[in-house]
Enzyme design. Sequence first.
Site, PDB file in Angstrom:
ATOM      1  N   TYR A  93       0.836  -1.207   0.000  1.00  0.00           N
ATOM      2  CA  TYR A  93       0.000   0.000   0.000  1.00  0.00           C
ATOM      3  C   TYR A  93       0.867   1.252   0.000  1.00  0.00           C
ATOM      4  CZ  TYR A  93      -4.531   2.271   0.595  1.00  0.00           C
ATOM      5  OH  TYR A  93      -5.675   3.009   0.398  1.00  0.00           O
ATOM      6  N   LYS A 118      -3.512   8.299   2.933  1.00  0.00           N
ATOM      7  CA  LYS A 118      -4.733   8.071   3.714  1.00  0.00           C
ATOM      8  C   LYS A 118      -4.567   8.553   5.157  1.00  0.00           C
ATOM      9  CE  LYS A 118      -7.273   6.145   0.506  1.00  0.00           C
ATOM     10  NZ  LYS A 118      -8.403   6.896  -0.102  1.00  0.00           N
TER      11      LYS A 118
END
Length: 258
Positions: free
Chosen positions: A158, A165
Amino acid sequence: MLDLTGKNALVTGIANNRSIAWGIAQQLHKAGANLGITYLPDDKGKMEKKVAELVEPLNPSLFIPCNVENEEQVQSTFEVIRDKWGKLDILIHCLAYANKEDLSGDFSQTSRSGFSKALEISTYSLVQLSGAAKPLMSEGGSIVTLTYLGGVRAIPNYNVMGVAKAGLETSVRYLAAELGAANIRVNAISAGPIRTLASSAVGGILDMIHHVEQVAPLRRTVTQIEVGNAAAFLCSDLASGITGQVIYVDAGYEIMGM
């Protein structure tokens, strides 16, 4: 009863029928909201045609090109809303992007340009759109964005999107603190992994989905419609006391230690 009749809702980030934004748009429409849809323009007009055909059953009253990397398009989007609607009640932020090469391998090898691009589109755009929406939310409103567990835990591959995020979730809290005085609520939904156009760029996404299906308390991952239901709730008067929060819609995966 969840009722959004008379509410004007702008939905960003619909790319195809797998998009979480598409699930949200369907549920807002079902609850009676008047929809405006933005799409990412391209030179050949393929995205405009694809998204227009998809959202046609929802009968959106606005259909606007908006690339958040283009400040003039952002300004134009909200000028159209002001001229056509007069006010905005709901903003759905479903925008995220990182270069594919930055979503696998070693995080330390993330390029400077890739890092900047991921945070500009995935994080800053929430601040940017919220600032533009603020004067149009004259009667209060609700802003909802999408995040993921990778913002608070290290998830394989990720990488830079996890940083984006994390910044997004912090932005939710700062925006909620600022906009609350105007009765504008700002929240995030942390959805479980769903196979979408955006997530397909993450290395090993199918392995992530299968892992959630094995470990999550509900022994499955979630659907776009389930995320859409949560978003419709957060946009309704039923959630009038909720702001600055990250709501997990992930079949319970977030609570598990192993």
